[in-house]
Design a protein around this motif. Sequence first.
Motif, PDB file in Angstrom:
ATOM      1  N   GLY A  82       0.807  -1.218   0.000  1.00  0.00           N
ATOM      2  CA  GLY A  82       0.000   0.000   0.000  1.00  0.00           C
ATOM      3  C   GLY A  82       0.837   1.263   0.000  1.00  0.00           C
ATOM      4  N   SER A  83       0.236   2.351  -0.453  1.00  0.00           N
ATOM      5  CA  SER A  83       0.936   3.632  -0.475  1.00  0.00           C
ATOM      6  C   SER A  83      -0.072   4.769  -0.458  1.00  0.00           C
ATOM      7  N   SER A  84       0.444   5.948  -0.178  1.00  0.00           N
ATOM      8  CA  SER A  84      -0.340   7.173  -0.260  1.00  0.00           C
ATOM      9  C   SER A  84       0.152   7.948  -1.477  1.00  0.00           C
ATOM     10  N   PRO A  85      -0.729   8.721  -2.120  1.00  0.00           N
ATOM     11  CA  PRO A  85      -0.252   9.534  -3.241  1.00  0.00           C
ATOM     12  C   PRO A  85       0.722  10.603  -2.748  1.00  0.00           C
ATOM     13  N   SER A  86       1.598  11.074  -3.629  1.00  0.00           N
ATOM     14  CA  SER A  86       2.509  12.161  -3.246  1.00  0.00           C
ATOM     15  C   SER A  86       1.660  13.360  -2.837  1.00  0.00           C
ATOM     16  N   HIS A  87       2.172  14.124  -1.877  1.00  0.00           N
ATOM     17  CA  HIS A  87       1.353  15.169  -1.279  1.00  0.00           C
ATOM     18  C   HIS A  87       2.192  16.214  -0.551  1.00  0.00           C
ATOM     19  N   THR A  88       1.504  17.275  -0.159  1.00  0.00           N
ATOM     20  CA  THR A  88       2.032  18.265   0.778  1.00  0.00           C
ATOM     21  C   THR A  88       1.033  18.350   1.927  1.00  0.00           C
ATOM     22  N   HIS A  89       1.482  18.962   3.013  1.00  0.00           N
ATOM     23  CA  HIS A  89       0.607  19.135   4.172  1.00  0.00           C
ATOM     24  C   HIS A  89       0.295  20.611   4.352  1.00  0.00           C
ATOM     25  N   ALA A  90      -0.597  20.903   5.288  1.00  0.00           N
ATOM     26  CA  ALA A  90      -0.940  22.290   5.595  1.00  0.00           C
ATOM     27  C   ALA A  90       0.340  23.093   5.760  1.00  0.00           C
ATOM     28  N   SER A  91       0.341  24.321   5.264  1.00  0.00           N
ATOM     29  CA  SER A  91       1.582  25.122   5.273  1.00  0.00           C
ATOM     30  C   SER A  91       2.091  25.409   6.676  1.00  0.00           C
ATOM     31  N   SER A  92       1.245  25.276   7.689  1.00  0.00           N
ATOM     32  CA  SER A  92       1.680  25.516   9.066  1.00  0.00           C
ATOM     33  C   SER A  92       2.218  24.254   9.740  1.00  0.00           C
ATOM     34  N   ALA A  93       2.107  23.095   9.069  1.00  0.00           N
ATOM     35  CA  ALA A  93       2.340  21.802   9.721  1.00  0.00           C
ATOM     36  C   ALA A  93       3.820  21.464   9.900  1.00  0.00           C
ATOM     37  N   PHE A  94       4.182  21.194  11.145  1.00  0.00           N
ATOM     38  CA  PHE A  94       5.446  20.532  11.485  1.00  0.00           C
ATOM     39  C   PHE A  94       5.033  19.134  11.905  1.00  0.00           C
ATOM     40  N   ILE A  95       5.689  18.105  11.324  1.00  0.00           N
ATOM     41  CA  ILE A  95       5.245  16.723  11.529  1.00  0.00           C
ATOM     42  C   ILE A  95       6.416  15.848  11.925  1.00  0.00           C
ATOM     43  N   THR A  96       6.184  15.001  12.901  1.00  0.00           N
ATOM     44  CA  THR A  96       7.119  13.918  13.188  1.00  0.00           C
ATOM     45  C   THR A  96       6.331  12.619  13.051  1.00  0.00           C
ATOM     46  N   ALA A  97       6.898  11.685  12.304  1.00  0.00           N
ATOM     47  CA  ALA A  97       6.226  10.409  12.051  1.00  0.00           C
ATOM     48  C   ALA A  97       7.096   9.282  12.584  1.00  0.00           C
ATOM     49  N   THR A  98       6.473   8.348  13.297  1.00  0.00           N
ATOM     50  CA  THR A  98       7.168   7.205  13.879  1.00  0.00           C
ATOM     51  C   THR A  98       6.512   5.922  13.396  1.00  0.00           C
ATOM     52  N   VAL A  99       7.317   5.011  12.885  1.00  0.00           N
ATOM     53  CA  VAL A  99       6.809   3.720  12.428  1.00  0.00           C
ATOM     54  C   VAL A  99       6.504   2.877  13.657  1.00  0.00           C
ATOM     55  N   ILE A 100       5.269   2.349  13.729  1.00  0.00           N
ATOM     56  CA  ILE A 100       4.858   1.551  14.887  1.00  0.00           C
ATOM     57  C   ILE A 100       4.602   0.090  14.531  1.00  0.00           C
TER      58      ILE A 100
END
Length: 141
Positions: free
Chosen positions: A60-78
């Motif tokens: 599975g995958s998500s389409p290429s994208h951008t996030h809200a211009s205010s967004a700072f994101i940290t992602a952790t694989v669980i």
Amino acid sequence: MSKKFLLAPVLAVFALSASPAMAADVAKGEARVTMIFDHPLPSVPGKSLRGVLVEYGPGGSSPSHTHASSAFITATVIAGAVRSRINDRPAKVFHVGESFVEMPGDHHGVSANASDVEPSRLLAVFVVDTDDTELTTPDHP
């Protein structure tokens, strides 16, 4: 002490508290995105902390994208492993307990399960303007 060892107990609790079938029931080649928390930050007026669970079925995958211009994101694989490419950097595979960061304005060109056999999950935590309602905009609708 490494970040991986500090995160291990937190990830274990999250993994145990989440339904064991969560990622397993995402179909092969599919992705599911679920908002799991949304809290205004009392010490930072106008900002919120939002948690998003991204589940990938095998391949599975998500389409290429951008996030809200205010967004700072940290992602952790669980669970499993996730392949990610931010901006023009090379794609990298992240495993359970490993994290990556997206800065405001970054382009997420690849976000995918690194396995064609096993499901994967990641927890993305956003610090974002409270008024932002669209967290993700695909490159091609």
